[in-house]
Write a protein that holds these residues in place. Structure first.
Motif, mmCIF file in Angstrom:
data_model
loop_
_atom_site.group_PDB
_atom_site.id
_atom_site.type_symbol
_atom_site.label_atom_id
_atom_site.label_comp_id
_atom_site.label_asym_id
_atom_site.label_seq_id
_atom_site.Cartn_x
_atom_site.Cartn_y
_atom_site.Cartn_z
ATOM 1 N N LEU A 1 42.066 84.325 -31.640
ATOM 2 C CA LEU A 1 41.375 85.226 -30.855
ATOM 3 C C LEU A 1 41.459 86.749 -31.579
ATOM 4 O O LEU A 1 40.632 87.691 -31.489
ATOM 5 C CB LEU A 1 42.028 85.303 -29.718
ATOM 6 N N ALA A 2 42.634 86.893 -32.078
ATOM 7 C CA ALA A 2 42.803 88.206 -32.647
ATOM 8 C C ALA A 2 42.095 88.639 -34.032
ATOM 9 O O ALA A 2 41.652 89.640 -34.278
ATOM 10 C CB ALA A 2 44.605 88.665 -32.897
ATOM 11 N N ARG B 1 37.235 93.268 -26.984
ATOM 12 C CA ARG B 1 38.382 92.875 -25.944
ATOM 13 C C ARG B 1 38.293 91.885 -24.840
ATOM 14 O O ARG B 1 38.826 91.004 -24.498
ATOM 15 C CB ARG B 1 38.959 94.294 -25.273
ATOM 16 N N ARG C 1 38.533 88.240 -25.864
ATOM 17 C CA ARG C 1 39.828 88.021 -26.235
ATOM 18 C C ARG C 1 40.429 87.747 -25.003
ATOM 19 O O ARG C 1 41.412 86.658 -24.784
ATOM 20 C CB ARG C 1 40.485 89.153 -27.083
ATOM 21 N N ALA D 1 48.006 87.590 -29.883
ATOM 22 C CA ALA D 1 46.855 88.319 -29.819
ATOM 23 C C ALA D 1 47.246 89.691 -29.586
ATOM 24 O O ALA D 1 46.407 90.427 -30.367
ATOM 25 C CB ALA D 1 46.010 87.624 -28.877
ATOM 26 N N SER E 1 45.955 92.203 -32.612
ATOM 27 C CA SER E 1 44.981 93.353 -32.225
ATOM 28 C C SER E 1 45.555 94.889 -32.698
ATOM 29 O O SER E 1 44.938 95.560 -32.997
ATOM 30 C CB SER E 1 44.762 93.291 -30.608
ATOM 31 N N VAL F 1 46.169 93.917 -26.094
ATOM 32 C CA VAL F 1 44.791 93.419 -26.340
ATOM 33 C C VAL F 1 43.694 94.368 -25.598
ATOM 34 O O VAL F 1 42.704 94.523 -25.977
ATOM 35 C CB VAL F 1 44.325 92.051 -25.958
ATOM 36 N N GLY G 1 38.822 96.111 -31.079
ATOM 37 C CA GLY G 1 38.756 95.404 -32.172
ATOM 38 C C GLY G 1 38.050 96.073 -33.473
ATOM 39 O O GLY G 1 37.659 97.002 -33.483
#
Length: 335
Positions: free
Chosen positions: A168-169, A175, A178, A227, A231, A311, A316
């Protein structure tokens, strides 16, 4: 004439040797981390109960303290009924019940089969080799008498939580996706893993929804931590999360034994990490109706909240801007 910039860099041969030395030093620290928790475990301030009339109970408590200094944290109660109630509330691992016929042992193997076995052997030594009556007040599941299935079940949970947090990261750039991925994973991981452990493999008892909630909270804490760090710091954050969630936390978790059996202070440290806290919480929901799991739940919630916050507040990686269209393409678009 100035020398080329390349000559200022360390030779590849030297750099390779430096990396090899660093990895070996890390290995030298890592091996004891895995071996120490399982090599000749010794109790440290292990909570136990001595039950019986005041003079006899106090004398036996003094005998325990003299025989194993620092090994036990002893509480005395009036009788076996009070001791059993304390075991069901997860206030101790076992109770030595002093009576007219000698000493009997009441255990809670659901809290730790390893501790129950060690204390059974210790009680036989105190009784001069005579048979000791052992009553398991909170037994392990009949399909998992030694607790091996319970402890083994945590390894894939930690690995998948680490993997989903890293993916996910590093793969998703926004965001919202995620956060949605973390919430979906935690919910499904709790429901599915609890069903597998409880109904398919039959290695944990208890209320299914409570077990699912415990596993889901652990999964969210572990995945959100990875994550969130990913991030914030990118690949370096994912590596840091892997160390925190799996590589260091796993051997210090005491999933297969008990925190009080690890060398000090590593047992206490392990309970502050996601795997140790998760195992403690699941034991509480599976065997003790949630008793003794409050602190572990708060620790996992803290990891989950911090990870989700990282997160949520950290943008991102920005998507790459499209390259300018070539002249023919631009003319085609204009047409």
């Amino acid at each position: 004439m100035a020398q080329p910039q390349a000559h200022r860099q360390p030779p590849a041969l030297v750099l390779g040797a430096v990396i090899a030395v660093a990895v070996v030093l890390f290995q030298a620290l890592l091996v004891p981390l895995f071996v120490a928790p399982v090599a000749e475990p010794e109790p440290h301030d292990l909570p136990v109960i001595v039950a019986g009339p005041a003079p006899a109970a106090s004398a036996f408590a003094d005998q325990l303290t003299s025989a194993r200094p620092g090994a036990f944290e002893i509480t005395t109660v009036a009788d076996a009924a009070a001791a059993d109630e304390a075991l069901r509330d997860r206030e101790a691992y076992a109770a030595f019940v002093v009576g007219a016929d000698g000493v009997a042992l009441h255990t809670a193997s659901g809290a730790s089969p390893t501790v129950a076995s060690l204390l059974t052997q210790a009680t036989q030594q105190f009784s001069g080799g005579q048979p000791v009556q052992v009553t398991d007040v909170v037994p392990t599941d009949t399909n998992d008498p030694r607790g091996a299935g319970f402890s083994s079940g945590f390894l894939p949970l930690a690995m998948t939580s680490l993997a989903i947090g890293a993916v996910l990261a590093l793969v998703l750039r926004k965001r919202g996706p995620r956060l949605l991925g973390l919430a979906t994973y935690a919910t499904l991981a709790g429901l599915v893993a609890a069903a597998v452990l409880q109904y398919w493999l039959g290695v944990i008892p208890g209320d299914y929804l409570m077990n699912a909630a415990a596993i889901g909270l652990f999964a969210l804490a572990a995945a959100a931590t990875v994550a969130g760090l990913g991030s914030l710091l990118g690949r370096a954050g994912v590596m840091l999360g892997a160390l925190l969630v799996f590589l260091v936390a796993n051997p210090l978790s005491a999933v297969g034994s008990a925190p009080e059996l690890l060398p000090e202070p590593w047992g206490a440290v392990g309970q502050l990490l996601p795997v140790g806290a998760g195992a403690t919480l699941l034991r509480s929901t599976a065997y003790f109706d949630g008793a003794g799991g409050g602190t572990a739940a708060l620790i996992l919630a803290a990891y989950a909240l911090v990870g989700l916050a990282l997160v949520a507040i950290r943008r991102g990686t920005r998507p790459e801007r499209p390259t300018r269209a070539s002249a023919p393409e631009a003319e085609l678009v204009a047409a």
